[in-house]
Design a protein around this motif. Structure first.
Motif, PDB file in Angstrom:
ATOM      1  N   ALA A 178       0.834  -1.204   0.000  1.00 14.95           N
ATOM      2  CA  ALA A 178       0.000   0.000   0.000  1.00 14.95           C
ATOM      3  C   ALA A 178       0.869   1.254   0.000  1.00 14.95           C
ATOM      4  N   GLY A 179       1.904   1.269   0.839  1.00 18.11           N
ATOM      5  CA  GLY A 179       2.822   2.405   0.824  1.00 18.11           C
ATOM      6  C   GLY A 179       3.589   2.525  -0.475  1.00 18.11           C
ATOM      7  N   LEU A 180       4.007   1.386  -1.037  1.00 21.62           N
ATOM      8  CA  LEU A 180       4.739   1.413  -2.300  1.00 21.62           C
ATOM      9  C   LEU A 180       3.861   1.886  -3.457  1.00 21.62           C
ATOM     10  N   SER A 181       2.570   1.594  -3.395  1.00 16.84           N
ATOM     11  CA  SER A 181       1.687   2.048  -4.468  1.00 16.84           C
ATOM     12  C   SER A 181       1.595   3.574  -4.499  1.00 16.84           C
ATOM     13  N   LEU A 189      -0.332  10.606   3.280  1.00 14.35           N
ATOM     14  CA  LEU A 189      -1.093   9.616   2.505  1.00 14.35           C
ATOM     15  C   LEU A 189      -0.478   8.229   2.658  1.00 14.35           C
ATOM     16  N   GLY A 190       0.844   8.134   2.576  1.00  9.62           N
ATOM     17  CA  GLY A 190       1.493   6.838   2.760  1.00  9.62           C
ATOM     18  C   GLY A 190       1.242   6.254   4.138  1.00  9.62           C
ATOM     19  N   ILE A 191       1.326   7.104   5.167  1.00  8.14           N
ATOM     20  CA  ILE A 191       1.056   6.633   6.529  1.00  8.14           C
ATOM     21  C   ILE A 191      -0.399   6.202   6.666  1.00  8.14           C
ATOM     22  N   ALA A 192      -1.313   6.954   6.054  1.00  9.74           N
ATOM     23  CA  ALA A 192      -2.737   6.643   6.170  1.00  9.74           C
ATOM     24  C   ALA A 192      -3.067   5.288   5.553  1.00  9.74           C
ATOM     25  N   VAL A 193      -2.519   4.997   4.368  1.00 14.66           N
ATOM     26  CA  VAL A 193      -2.836   3.707   3.746  1.00 14.66           C
ATOM     27  C   VAL A 193      -2.170   2.567   4.510  1.00 14.66           C
ATOM     28  N   PHE A 194      -0.996   2.818   5.080  1.00 14.74           N
ATOM     29  CA  PHE A 194      -0.347   1.802   5.907  1.00 14.74           C
ATOM     30  C   PHE A 194      -1.211   1.479   7.123  1.00 14.74           C
ATOM     31  N   LEU A 195      -1.707   2.518   7.797  1.00 20.85           N
ATOM     32  CA  LEU A 195      -2.560   2.296   8.960  1.00 20.85           C
ATOM     33  C   LEU A 195      -3.890   1.666   8.569  1.00 20.85           C
ATOM     34  N   LEU A 196      -4.407   2.033   7.400  1.00 21.07           N
ATOM     35  CA  LEU A 196      -5.670   1.462   6.949  1.00 21.07           C
ATOM     36  C   LEU A 196      -5.564  -0.050   6.795  1.00 21.07           C
ATOM     37  N   PHE A 197      -4.504  -0.509   6.161  1.00 15.78           N
ATOM     38  CA  PHE A 197      -4.365  -1.950   5.954  1.00 15.78           C
ATOM     39  C   PHE A 197      -3.952  -2.656   7.243  1.00 15.78           C
ATOM     40  N   GLY A 198      -3.293  -1.949   8.158  1.00 12.27           N
ATOM     41  CA  GLY A 198      -3.067  -2.535   9.467  1.00 12.27           C
ATOM     42  C   GLY A 198      -4.371  -2.757  10.212  1.00 12.27           C
ATOM     43  N   TRP A 199      -5.285  -1.772  10.123  1.00 12.31           N
ATOM     44  CA  TRP A 199      -6.599  -1.914  10.762  1.00 12.31           C
ATOM     45  C   TRP A 199      -7.410  -3.021  10.107  1.00 12.31           C
ATOM     46  N   LEU A 200      -7.391  -3.092   8.778  1.00 10.93           N
ATOM     47  CA  LEU A 200      -8.099  -4.171   8.088  1.00 10.93           C
ATOM     48  C   LEU A 200      -7.518  -5.531   8.466  1.00 10.93           C
ATOM     49  N   GLY A 201      -6.187  -5.594   8.637  1.00 13.27           N
ATOM     50  CA  GLY A 201      -5.573  -6.842   9.057  1.00 13.27           C
ATOM     51  C   GLY A 201      -6.034  -7.272  10.436  1.00 13.27           C
ATOM     52  N   ARG A 202      -6.156  -6.308  11.360  1.00 10.86           N
ATOM     53  CA  ARG A 202      -6.651  -6.658  12.693  1.00 10.86           C
ATOM     54  C   ARG A 202      -8.094  -7.125  12.648  1.00 10.86           C
ATOM     55  N   LEU A 203      -8.888  -6.529  11.763  1.00 11.23           N
ATOM     56  CA  LEU A 203     -10.266  -6.986  11.624  1.00 11.23           C
ATOM     57  C   LEU A 203     -10.334  -8.402  11.057  1.00 11.23           C
ATOM     58  N   ALA A 204      -9.481  -8.679  10.076  1.00 13.33           N
ATOM     59  CA  ALA A 204      -9.528  -9.986   9.418  1.00 13.33           C
ATOM     60  C   ALA A 204      -8.914 -11.080  10.279  1.00 13.33           C
TER      61      ALA A 204
END
Length: 290
Positions: free
Chosen positions: A216-219, A263-278
């Motif tokens: 996500a950060g690399l994108s 933006l990079g930090i936000a998408v990193f945190l977003l996928f971290g949160w999604l990972g915790r949900l999953a």
């Protein structure tokens, strides 16, 4: 014979309530440290920023690193500048998330194929490594020549940059299932698809989401790099960075850099949160110290 000692005037209910107090204090101290440490580092970085601006740079060269208050007043509080930055941010988000979605589909399919047979892994994984090792800047001219210089070319750059972490982490997760669990599924006559979706994918989720956070950060990086080289179509943050650099607009340039970093930090945190949900808390709790 065991003797239980209880202080006078203390009921069992009070003892049970008082018992977890040290744990609560430790948790409170940990929360304070988690908040205070990043703020302390931020204060140090701002101090270094001020030191470079006023102690290292000559007054005539302070446009190279304008002080934080100039970035706030001349960029973040300037309506025209923020309108340009906001529009560019929206375009960069569109490109980066489109490229990331395509990279997720391709990367996970690639990893699944390699996980099903050792020969497939030996045949396909070297190409994933080669794609990662080729400098993206060497491919940018070819991408522009084949796909033009607009939205598709920028998306392809995002896919190429974000692909490898998804492939490697998904493959690692799918292959890290305990052998005993495989034998149990074999004992029950589970087919290949049943084994994949009910055993391998659930076990691979922590590794998959670790790869997604990186990709996500690399994108975001890929979207900005594509902007810098493909200067056609709707401008993103990369084009804006290049324009502000060429015009020596230091406050606007630093504001755009800070927005790109956020933006990079936000998408990193977003996928971290999604990972915790999953994944749930079971994975993180298993690594917590006693």
């Amino acid at each position: 014979m065991t003797t239980t000692v209880q202080s006078a005037g203390t009921t069992p209910g009070e003892m049970a309530t008082a018992a977890p107090a040290p744990a609560r204090r430790r948790k409170r101290r940990g929360t304070l440290v988690d908040v205070a440490a990043p703020l302390a580092i931020l204060a140090v970085l701002i101090g270094i920023w001020y030191a470079i601006t006023y102690l290292v740079l000559e007054p005539g060269k302070r446009f190279l690193m304008p002080p934080p208050q100039d970035v706030i007043t001349e960029a973040f509080l300037d309506g025209a500048a923020m309108e340009r930055i906001t529009a560019a941010l929206a375009q960069t988000i569109t490109v980066s998330f489109t490229g990331l979605a395509i990279a997720i589909v391709i990367g996970m399919a690639w990893a699944v194929v390699m996980s099903q047979a050792r020969s497939a892994e030996r045949s396909l994984f070297p190409y994933a490594v080669a794609l990662q090792c080729i400098p993206i800047l060497a491919l940018v001219p070819l991408i522009g020549f084949w796909f033009g210089y607009g939205f598709p070319a920028r998306t392809i750059v995002c896919v190429l940059i974000a692909l490898f972490p998804i492939v490697s982490n998904t493959l690692f997760g799918l292959q890290s299932v305990d052998r005993g669990m495989h034998e149990l599924f074999t004992l029950h006559g589970a087919g290949r698809l049943t084994r994949l979706f009910k055993l391998q994918f659930p076990a691979a989720m922590p590794a998959i989401f670790a790869g997604l956070r990186i990709s996500a950060g690399l994108s975001v990086v890929g979207a900005i790099v594509g902007d810098v080289f493909f200067k056609q179509g709707t401008p993103g943050l990369g084009i804006l960075l290049d324009n502000f650099r060429a015009r020596l607009q230091g406050p606007e340039l630093f504001a755009t850099i800070l927005v790109a970093a956020a933006l990079g930090i936000a998408v990193f945190l977003l996928f971290g949160w999604l990972g915790r949900l999953a994944v749930g808390r079971w994975y993180d709790q298993s690594r917590d110290p006693a």
